[in-house]
Design a protein around this motif. Structure first.
Motif, PDB file in Angstrom:
ATOM      1  N   MET A 252      60.459  43.871 -45.649  1.00  0.00           N
ATOM      2  CA  MET A 252      61.532  43.941 -46.324  1.00  0.00           C
ATOM      3  C   MET A 252      61.775  42.747 -47.223  1.00  0.00           C
ATOM      4  SD  MET A 252      64.791  45.638 -47.214  1.00  0.00           S
ATOM      5  CE  MET A 252      65.188  46.603 -45.718  1.00  0.00           C
ATOM      6  N   TYR A 253      61.505  41.400 -46.680  1.00  0.00           N
ATOM      7  CA  TYR A 253      62.169  40.288 -47.556  1.00  0.00           C
ATOM      8  C   TYR A 253      60.962  39.462 -48.041  1.00  0.00           C
ATOM      9  CZ  TYR A 253      65.965  41.537 -44.160  1.00  0.00           C
ATOM     10  OH  TYR A 253      67.016  42.167 -43.721  1.00  0.00           O
ATOM     11  N   VAL A 254      61.505  38.917 -49.415  1.00  0.00           N
ATOM     12  CA  VAL A 254      60.708  38.103 -50.204  1.00  0.00           C
ATOM     13  C   VAL A 254      61.367  36.812 -50.286  1.00  0.00           C
ATOM     14  CG1 VAL A 254      61.665  38.990 -52.347  1.00  0.00           C
ATOM     15  CG2 VAL A 254      59.657  38.012 -52.413  1.00  0.00           C
ATOM     16  N   SER A 255      60.512  35.721 -50.264  1.00  0.00           N
ATOM     17  CA  SER A 255      61.239  34.276 -50.179  1.00  0.00           C
ATOM     18  C   SER A 255      61.429  33.952 -51.764  1.00  0.00           C
ATOM     19  CB  SER A 255      60.205  33.465 -49.566  1.00  0.00           C
ATOM     20  OG  SER A 255      59.001  33.013 -50.599  1.00  0.00           O
ATOM     21  N   LYS A 267      55.697  38.137 -64.036  1.00  0.00           N
ATOM     22  CA  LYS A 267      55.433  39.521 -63.355  1.00  0.00           C
ATOM     23  C   LYS A 267      56.391  40.406 -63.703  1.00  0.00           C
ATOM     24  CE  LYS A 267      51.782  37.868 -61.196  1.00  0.00           C
ATOM     25  NZ  LYS A 267      50.484  38.145 -61.603  1.00  0.00           N
ATOM     26  N   ARG A 268      56.091  41.754 -63.759  1.00  0.00           N
ATOM     27  CA  ARG A 268      56.985  42.883 -64.145  1.00  0.00           C
ATOM     28  C   ARG A 268      57.779  43.255 -62.814  1.00  0.00           C
ATOM     29  NH1 ARG A 268      55.959  48.693 -63.683  1.00  0.00           N
ATOM     30  NH2 ARG A 268      56.989  49.670 -65.207  1.00  0.00           N
ATOM     31  N   MET A 269      58.846  43.334 -62.876  1.00  0.00           N
ATOM     32  CA  MET A 269      60.003  43.252 -61.898  1.00  0.00           C
ATOM     33  C   MET A 269      61.482  43.917 -62.575  1.00  0.00           C
ATOM     34  SD  MET A 269      59.630  40.127 -59.367  1.00  0.00           S
ATOM     35  CE  MET A 269      59.548  39.114 -60.836  1.00  0.00           C
ATOM     36  N   VAL A 270      62.381  44.545 -61.573  1.00  0.00           N
ATOM     37  CA  VAL A 270      63.751  44.673 -61.650  1.00  0.00           C
ATOM     38  C   VAL A 270      64.486  43.823 -60.752  1.00  0.00           C
ATOM     39  CG1 VAL A 270      65.416  46.145 -61.568  1.00  0.00           C
ATOM     40  CG2 VAL A 270      63.342  46.881 -62.893  1.00  0.00           C
ATOM     41  N   ILE A 310      61.080  46.254 -57.334  1.00  0.00           N
ATOM     42  CA  ILE A 310      62.428  46.123 -57.602  1.00  0.00           C
ATOM     43  C   ILE A 310      62.686  44.817 -56.544  1.00  0.00           C
ATOM     44  CG2 ILE A 310      64.752  46.946 -56.798  1.00  0.00           C
ATOM     45  CD1 ILE A 310      63.807  49.655 -57.840  1.00  0.00           C
ATOM     46  N   VAL A 311      63.422  44.053 -56.647  1.00  0.00           N
ATOM     47  CA  VAL A 311      63.994  42.920 -55.760  1.00  0.00           C
ATOM     48  C   VAL A 311      65.637  42.899 -55.812  1.00  0.00           C
ATOM     49  CG1 VAL A 311      64.123  40.391 -55.141  1.00  0.00           C
ATOM     50  CG2 VAL A 311      61.958  41.686 -55.982  1.00  0.00           C
ATOM     51  N   ALA A 312      66.370  42.945 -54.702  1.00  0.00           N
ATOM     52  CA  ALA A 312      67.864  42.966 -54.804  1.00  0.00           C
ATOM     53  C   ALA A 312      68.169  41.710 -54.025  1.00  0.00           C
ATOM     54  CB  ALA A 312      68.185  44.193 -54.122  1.00  0.00           C
ATOM     55  N   TYR A 313      69.346  41.284 -54.529  1.00  0.00           N
ATOM     56  CA  TYR A 313      69.726  39.928 -53.977  1.00  0.00           C
ATOM     57  C   TYR A 313      71.402  40.336 -53.902  1.00  0.00           C
ATOM     58  CZ  TYR A 313      71.078  38.091 -58.340  1.00  0.00           C
ATOM     59  OH  TYR A 313      71.381  37.775 -59.652  1.00  0.00           O
ATOM     60  N   CYS A 314      71.905  39.324 -52.870  1.00  0.00           N
ATOM     61  CA  CYS A 314      73.541  39.108 -52.734  1.00  0.00           C
ATOM     62  C   CYS A 314      73.616  37.787 -52.455  1.00  0.00           C
ATOM     63  CB  CYS A 314      73.877  40.306 -52.107  1.00  0.00           C
ATOM     64  SG  CYS A 314      73.716  40.416 -50.250  1.00  0.00           S
ATOM     65  N   SER A 315      75.155  37.473 -51.927  1.00  0.00           N
ATOM     66  CA  SER A 315      75.243  36.209 -51.417  1.00  0.00           C
ATOM     67  C   SER A 315      75.567  36.140 -49.892  1.00  0.00           C
ATOM     68  CB  SER A 315      76.217  35.703 -52.333  1.00  0.00           C
ATOM     69  OG  SER A 315      77.379  36.456 -52.420  1.00  0.00           O
ATOM     70  N   CYS A 316      75.509  37.061 -49.393  1.00  0.00           N
ATOM     71  CA  CYS A 316      75.928  37.273 -47.990  1.00  0.00           C
ATOM     72  C   CYS A 316      75.099  36.559 -46.696  1.00  0.00           C
ATOM     73  CB  CYS A 316      75.922  38.734 -47.680  1.00  0.00           C
ATOM     74  SG  CYS A 316      77.207  39.725 -48.688  1.00  0.00           S
ATOM     75  N   PRO A 317      73.751  36.464 -46.964  1.00  0.00           N
ATOM     76  CA  PRO A 317      73.021  36.220 -47.960  1.00  0.00           C
ATOM     77  C   PRO A 317      72.168  37.496 -48.110  1.00  0.00           C
ATOM     78  CG  PRO A 317      71.943  35.129 -45.874  1.00  0.00           C
ATOM     79  CD  PRO A 317      73.360  35.593 -45.696  1.00  0.00           C
ATOM     80  N   ARG A 318      72.187  38.637 -47.253  1.00  0.00           N
ATOM     81  CA  ARG A 318      71.463  39.869 -47.458  1.00  0.00           C
ATOM     82  C   ARG A 318      72.297  41.077 -47.308  1.00  0.00           C
ATOM     83  NH1 ARG A 318      68.712  35.922 -44.918  1.00  0.00           N
ATOM     84  NH2 ARG A 318      69.494  36.276 -43.045  1.00  0.00           N
ATOM     85  N   ARG A 335      58.644  50.528 -53.744  1.00  0.00           N
ATOM     86  CA  ARG A 335      58.461  49.012 -54.124  1.00  0.00           C
ATOM     87  C   ARG A 335      59.710  48.251 -54.196  1.00  0.00           C
ATOM     88  NH1 ARG A 335      53.657  47.922 -55.876  1.00  0.00           N
ATOM     89  NH2 ARG A 335      54.373  46.293 -57.398  1.00  0.00           N
ATOM     90  N   THR A 336      60.440  48.149 -53.074  1.00  0.00           N
ATOM     91  CA  THR A 336      61.602  47.341 -52.981  1.00  0.00           C
ATOM     92  C   THR A 336      61.474  46.228 -52.008  1.00  0.00           C
ATOM     93  OG1 THR A 336      62.213  49.046 -51.171  1.00  0.00           O
ATOM     94  CG2 THR A 336      62.725  49.506 -53.392  1.00  0.00           C
TER      95      THR A 336
END
Length: 363
Positions: A252-255, A267-270, A310-318, A335-336
C-alpha cells in the motif's frame, strides 16, 4: 493535557496577578432551533465531512487526535465560534482543513452554522455563560506548569505529539481565556484529557491559562488567492514519462524518498491530494490534484485512466488517503499507493510543495 484546542483570543498578558472563578455559572439560551430539513442536512454533512476523524458518533480521536464533539466541557462552553471558526477556516499547520466555500471547501456559511448548531443539539448540554475578559495570571509560573504537566502530549513548544497542537496560531486567535481555562479545569470527557481541577489550584490554572495566552501575540492573517482547479488534461504528472516501479510497504505505502525520486525522474503518475480542497489551496505537492476523501468517486475519477500509477496523500498522515485508495481499488484501480509520511511528513523531510499566493496582509 489533551485539548484539540480551538483555544485562545488575542489578549496580551503583562499582569502578574490572578483572579478566581466561581464554579457556578449562569446558563444562556440555546442557539436557534434547526428545522427538520436543516438538521437532516447537517447530520448528513457531519457523516460526510467529519466522521472520518471525529468519529461516527462524535466520540473523537478516530484519526489525527481529532477532539470529541460530544464532550460536555466543550459543548457546554457556550461559544459557537469555537466550533464554526475551525470548521470554516481550518487550523493551518494541522490536519484540520477549512470547509467553507470561500476558502475552497464544500459548505456554505449557512451550512457551517447549521452543522455547529446541530452539534449542540446532539450534545444536549446547557450552554454556560462565559465572558471575554482575560484570565490574569503569572505566565512564567504557568510555563513551568506547562513543562511539568503538558509536554508529553502537547509538545515542548506546543507542537502536538499525541494530542492537539496548543501553539497553533489560528487556534490561539479565536477563543476566549475563560474557554481555555474551562478546558484545563474540567478536561474533555471521554478523551485522554483529564480535569486538572483536582491537581492544580485555581491560581495555578490561571497561570497555565496565562502562559497559553502569552503565545498568541503577533498572529497575522493573509488573504489567500485561490488557484484554479486543475482540468482533466492536467491530471497526469509527466504524461510522456516512464511508469514508476515502487516497492510498496504492506502492498500500500510508498515512502516520501521514493516518491520524490520518481518526481525528479519525471515518472508518469497521478497525485491525489485527498484533503479538503481549502488546504490543497494552502500547500500541495506540485502536480497534485484536489481529490477530497468525501467526494463522489464516480465524478472525481473522470479523466483518470486505470493504467497510470496513482499516489494519494493526506495529512492525517494516512487516514483520508487510505480511505480513498481502498475505494479506488474496489473500482478496479490497481496501480495505487498511499504516501506513508503524509504531506506534513513530506514537508518535514524537506521535500518541496507549491504554496498559495497571498495578498493584503490583515491583522
Amino acid at each position: 493535557m489533551n485539548v484539540r484546542l480551538s483555544l485562545l483570543l488575542c489578549f496580551p498578558l503583562f499582569m502578574m496577578t490572578f483572579v478566581s472563578f466561581a464554579t457556578e455559572r449562569e446558563t444562556i439560551s440555546p442557539p436557534r432551533k434547526l428545522t427538520a430539513e436543516q438538521a437532516r442536512v447537517a447530520a448528513k454533512n457531519y457523516q460526510r465531512y467529519c466522521a472520518l476523524c471525529h468519529g461516527k458518533e462524535r466520540e473523537g480521536h478516530a484519526n489525527d487526535h481529532a477532539p470529541s464533539l460530544r464532550s460536555k466541557s466543550l459543548m457546554e462552553s457556550g461559544v459557537p465560534h469555537a466550533i464554526v471558526r475551525p470548521m470554516s477556516y481550518g487550523r493551518e499547520g494541522t490536519a484540520m482543513g477549512g470547509y467553507l466555500d470561500e476558502v475552497g471547501g464544500p459548505m456554505t456559511l449557512a451550512e457551517t452554522w447549521d452543522l455547529t448548531y446541530w452539534l449542540w443539539e446532539q450534545a444536549g448540554y446547557d450552554r454556560l455563560q462565559f465572558s471575554t475578559k482575560p484570565v490574569l495570571g503569572d505566565s512564567v509560573a504557568g510555563g513551568k506548569l506547562y513543562q511539568q504537566h503538558c509536554t508529553s502530549c502537547h509538545g515542548v513548544n506546543g507542537e502536538g505529539v499525541s494530542a492537539p497542537a496548543l501553539g497553533n496560531q489560528s487556534a490561539l486567535a479565536h477563543n476566549t481565556d475563560e474557554f481555555i481555562r474551562h478546558a484545563i479545569e474540567n478536561g474533555r470527557q471521554d478523551t485522554p484529557m483529564l480535569p486538572f481541577k483536582d491537581k492544580l489550584s485555581p491560581a495555578q490554572i490561571n497561570n497555565l491559562t496565562a502562559f497559553l495566552r502569552s503565545k498568541a501575540s503577533g498572529w497575522t492573517m493573509n488573504k489567500p488567492v485561490l488557484r484554479a482547479m486543475p482540468k482533466p488534461e492536467q491530471y497526469i504528472v509527466n504524461p510522456q514519462g516512464d511508469d514508476p516501479n515502487f516497492s510498496l510497504q504492506d502492498g500500500m505505502y510508498v515512502s516520501s524518498n521514493d516518491l520524490n525520486d520518481a518526481l525528479n525522474g519525471k515518472k508518469r503518475m497521478v497525485l491525489l491530494d485527498t484533503r479538503v480542497p481549502s488546504v490543497w489551496q494552502t500547500a500541495h505537492i506540485e502536480g497534485a490534484i484536489p481529490f477530497p476523501y468525501y467526494a463522489d468517486l464516480d465524478e472525481t475519477v473522470a479523466g483518470i485512466p486505470k493504467d497510470v500509477q496513482i499516489v494519494a496523500y493526506c495529512s492525517c498522515p494516512r487516514a483520508a488517503a487510505d480511505h480513498t485508495i481502498k475505494k479506488l481499488r474496489r473500482k478496479g484501480y490497481t496501480r495505487t499507493a498511499v504516501l506513508w509520511e503524509g504531506v506534513f511528513g513530506w514537508m518535514n523531510l524537506g521535500y518541496p510543495v507549491v504554496r498559495r499566493d497571498v495578498k493584503n496582509s490583515i491583522h
